[in-house]
Scaffold this motif. Structure first.
Motif, short mmCIF file in Angstrom:
data_model
loop_
_atom_site.label_atom_id
_atom_site.label_comp_id
_atom_site.label_asym_id
_atom_site.label_seq_id
_atom_site.Cartn_x
_atom_site.Cartn_y
_atom_site.Cartn_z
N GLY A 190 -2.33 -2.40 7.41
CA GLY A 190 -2.30 -1.02 7.93
C GLY A 190 -1.05 -0.71 8.72
N LYS A 191 -0.24 -1.72 8.98
CA LYS A 191 1.03 -1.49 9.70
C LYS A 191 2.11 -1.05 8.70
CE LYS A 191 0.62 -4.44 13.75
NZ LYS A 191 -0.34 -5.53 13.47
N PRO A 192 3.15 -0.34 9.19
CA PRO A 192 4.24 0.02 8.28
C PRO A 192 4.92 -1.22 7.71
CG PRO A 192 4.41 1.24 10.35
CD PRO A 192 3.35 0.20 10.55
N HIS A 193 5.26 -1.18 6.44
CA HIS A 193 6.03 -2.26 5.80
C HIS A 193 7.43 -2.29 6.44
CE1 HIS A 193 8.32 -4.29 2.63
NE2 HIS A 193 7.17 -4.83 2.29
N PRO A 194 8.06 -3.49 6.56
CA PRO A 194 9.41 -3.54 7.16
C PRO A 194 10.43 -2.61 6.48
CG PRO A 194 8.53 -5.76 6.86
CD PRO A 194 7.52 -4.83 6.26
N VAL A 196 0.84 -1.20 0.00
CA VAL A 196 0.00 0.00 0.00
C VAL A 196 0.87 1.25 0.00
CG1 VAL A 196 -1.73 1.30 1.33
CG2 VAL A 196 -1.88 -1.21 1.19
N LEU A 197 0.50 2.23 -0.83
CA LEU A 197 1.17 3.54 -0.86
C LEU A 197 0.30 4.54 -0.10
CD1 LEU A 197 2.29 3.70 -4.59
CD2 LEU A 197 3.71 3.19 -2.58
N LYS A 198 0.89 5.10 0.97
CA LYS A 198 0.14 6.09 1.75
C LYS A 198 0.79 7.46 1.55
CE LYS A 198 -0.88 7.04 6.56
NZ LYS A 198 -0.46 6.60 7.90
N PRO A 199 0.07 8.40 0.93
CA PRO A 199 0.65 9.74 0.70
C PRO A 199 1.02 10.41 2.02
CG PRO A 199 -1.31 9.45 -0.63
CD PRO A 199 -1.27 8.28 0.33
N ILE A 200 2.23 11.01 2.07
CA ILE A 200 2.62 11.73 3.28
C ILE A 200 2.91 13.21 3.01
CG2 ILE A 200 3.48 9.84 4.70
CD1 ILE A 200 6.14 10.14 3.45
N ALA A 201 3.24 13.54 1.78
CA ALA A 201 3.50 14.94 1.45
C ALA A 201 3.36 15.10 -0.06
CB ALA A 201 4.90 15.36 1.89
N SER A 202 2.86 16.27 -0.50
CA SER A 202 2.78 16.48 -1.95
C SER A 202 3.34 17.84 -2.31
CB SER A 202 1.34 16.32 -2.44
OG SER A 202 0.59 17.46 -2.14
N CYS A 242 5.32 9.07 -0.73
CA CYS A 242 4.49 8.09 -0.02
C CYS A 242 5.34 7.28 0.95
CB CYS A 242 3.88 7.11 -1.02
SG CYS A 242 2.78 7.90 -2.19
N GLU A 243 4.69 6.68 1.94
CA GLU A 243 5.34 5.63 2.71
C GLU A 243 4.62 4.33 2.39
OE1 GLU A 243 5.13 6.03 6.98
OE2 GLU A 243 3.11 6.82 6.91
N VAL A 244 5.36 3.22 2.55
CA VAL A 244 4.83 1.92 2.15
C VAL A 244 4.26 1.21 3.38
CG1 VAL A 244 5.39 -0.32 1.12
CG2 VAL A 244 6.44 1.78 0.22
N MET A 245 3.01 0.77 3.24
CA MET A 245 2.32 0.08 4.32
C MET A 245 1.97 -1.35 3.89
SD MET A 245 2.25 2.78 6.26
CE MET A 245 1.12 2.54 7.64
N THR A 285 11.19 3.07 6.73
CA THR A 285 12.03 3.64 7.81
C THR A 285 11.46 4.96 8.32
OG1 THR A 285 13.41 4.62 6.08
CG2 THR A 285 14.17 2.54 7.04
N ARG A 286 10.43 5.48 7.64
CA ARG A 286 9.87 6.75 8.06
C ARG A 286 9.05 6.61 9.34
NH1 ARG A 286 5.74 10.66 7.71
NH2 ARG A 286 6.45 12.65 6.88
N ALA A 287 8.39 5.46 9.50
CA ALA A 287 7.49 5.29 10.66
C ALA A 287 8.26 5.48 11.97
CB ALA A 287 6.84 3.91 10.59
N ALA A 288 9.44 4.85 12.07
CA ALA A 288 10.24 4.99 13.30
C ALA A 288 10.76 6.42 13.43
CB ALA A 288 11.40 4.00 13.29
#
Ligand code: ADP
Ligand code: MN
Ligand code: MN
Ligand code: MN
Length: 334
Positions: free
Chosen positions: A81-85, A53-59, A74-77, A88-91
């Motif tokens: 719904g959890k962050p993909h391994p 999943v691609l979750k937009p974080i900034a445009s 985007c960040e990858v989920m 690295t943005r989630a941490a």
């Protein structure tokens, strides 16, 4: 009417991740939705469970397509719904929240090398160009390779609203630098990734590739780094110098874990030569380009400001580097 949204994400390629992107056509008034992709083609999933999943974080306004078109970082989920391994943005976001009151700021100096026909742009087909000396901040056709691309990239970053703060030619032919910041930890990292994407994309049109490899030419040539300038509110205020020194000392105590996370091949770049400290030694000093951490001369005069971590490689992940620096320095602050 519709617009084009270029969804950009970081893949799961080891040891250094690559950028990927694809285009979504959206109605003019549409919010940016989440989107999916085939993770089995990006080292992010197996074929039987390939959806990521691609979750937009900034445009950002898209400076290449212009108009109402957008670049969407985007960040990858995971589908759960959890962050993909590989995310690295989630941490980094957790750490940024935890130490928000210290108001950390970063300026990152991204060095990179243009490549043409499998060698650094400006290297002759056989042998080597003139040794280093005149290329850094040089001018003239004999010294400079790729300036048109660099200027296009600079204009594109400004048009996209990226906090780019400068550019310069570097010490090896075909090697350049741009700086992003000062910005908060997540903003600087998001924008560095987008500005890297713009660089690769714009160089395409010139038939030139870009590498952020830390040692693109073997031998007596500088590597490519990503010096990371860092401050907290305490460092920037009057009397901040003692916090800068404390920050440098805290970074020294955790030197090994930082080095391990500062990009692939960091040992080959931090040799002690070419304006580096060795990877297995730690030092800090005013104006010292042979130290791990440099305190700029003006900062020593003003007794406040920021420090420069000279160790990160050009191929580092800015989510990882900014997270570690905030964590190490701010957790040591009283
Ligand atoms: P160098 O002299 O090492 O080549 P540069 O001018 O290339 O330095 O980069 C310095 C970076 O530090 C710039 O991106 C600048 O915006 C950033 N910077 C300036 N002040 C601060 C600060 N207080 N905190 C963090 N970064 C800063
Ligand atoms: Mn610089
Ligand atoms: Mn540089
Ligand atoms: Mn620097």
């Amino acid at each position: 009417m519709v617009y084009k949204a270029e969804y950009i994400w970081i893949d799961g390629t080891e040891p250094t991740a690559k950028l990927r992107s694809k285009t979504k056509i959206l109605p003019d008034d549409a919010e940016l939705p989440i989107w999916g992709f085939d993770g089995s083609s990006t080292n992010q999933a197996t074929g039987d469970k390939s959806d990521c999943v691609l979750k937009p974080i900034a445009s950002y306004p898209d400076p290449i397509r212009g108009g109402d078109n957008k670049l969407v970082m985007c960040e990858v989920m995971l589908v759960s719904g959890k962050p993909h391994p590989s995310n690295t943005r989630a941490a980094a976001a957790r750490t940024a929240r935890k130490y928000k009151k210290h108001e950390p700021l970063f300026g990152i100096e991204q060095e990179y090398t243009f490549m043409k026909d499998g060698r650094p742009y400006g290297f002759p087909p056989a042998g080597y160009p003139e040794p280093q000396g005149g290329y850094y901040c040089g001018v003239g056709e004999d010294e400079i390779h790729g300036r048109a691309i660099v200027e296009d990239h600079l204009d594109a970053c400004i048009a996209a609203g990226i906090g780019i703060s400068g550019i310069n030619a570097e010490v090896m032919p075909g090697q350049w630098e741009f700086q992003v910041g000062p910005l908060g930890p997540l903003e600087v990292a998001d924008q560095l990734w987008v500005s890297r994407w713009l660089l690769y994309r714009i160089a395409e049109d010139y038939g030139v590739a870009v590498t952020i490899d830390a040692k693109p030419a073997k031998g007596d040539w500088n590597g490519a780094g990503a010096h990371t300038n860092f401050s907290t509110i305490e460092m920037r205020e009057d009397g901040g110098y003692k916090y800068i020194e404390a920050g440098a000392k805290a970074l020294g105590k955790k030197a090994q874990v930082h080095i391990e996370n500062y990009g692939v091949g960091v040992e080959d770049r931090l040799t002690g030569a070419h304006e580096t400290q060795r990877f297995d030694q730690f030092s800090y000093g005013v104006s010292d380009r042979g130290a791990s951490i440099r305190i700029p001369w003006q900062v020593a005069v003003d007794k406040k400001g920021y420090l420069e971590d000279r160790r990160p490689n050009a191929n580092m992940d800015p989510y990882v580097v900014t997270r570690l620096m905030v964590d190490t320095v701010c957790s040591a602050m009283k």
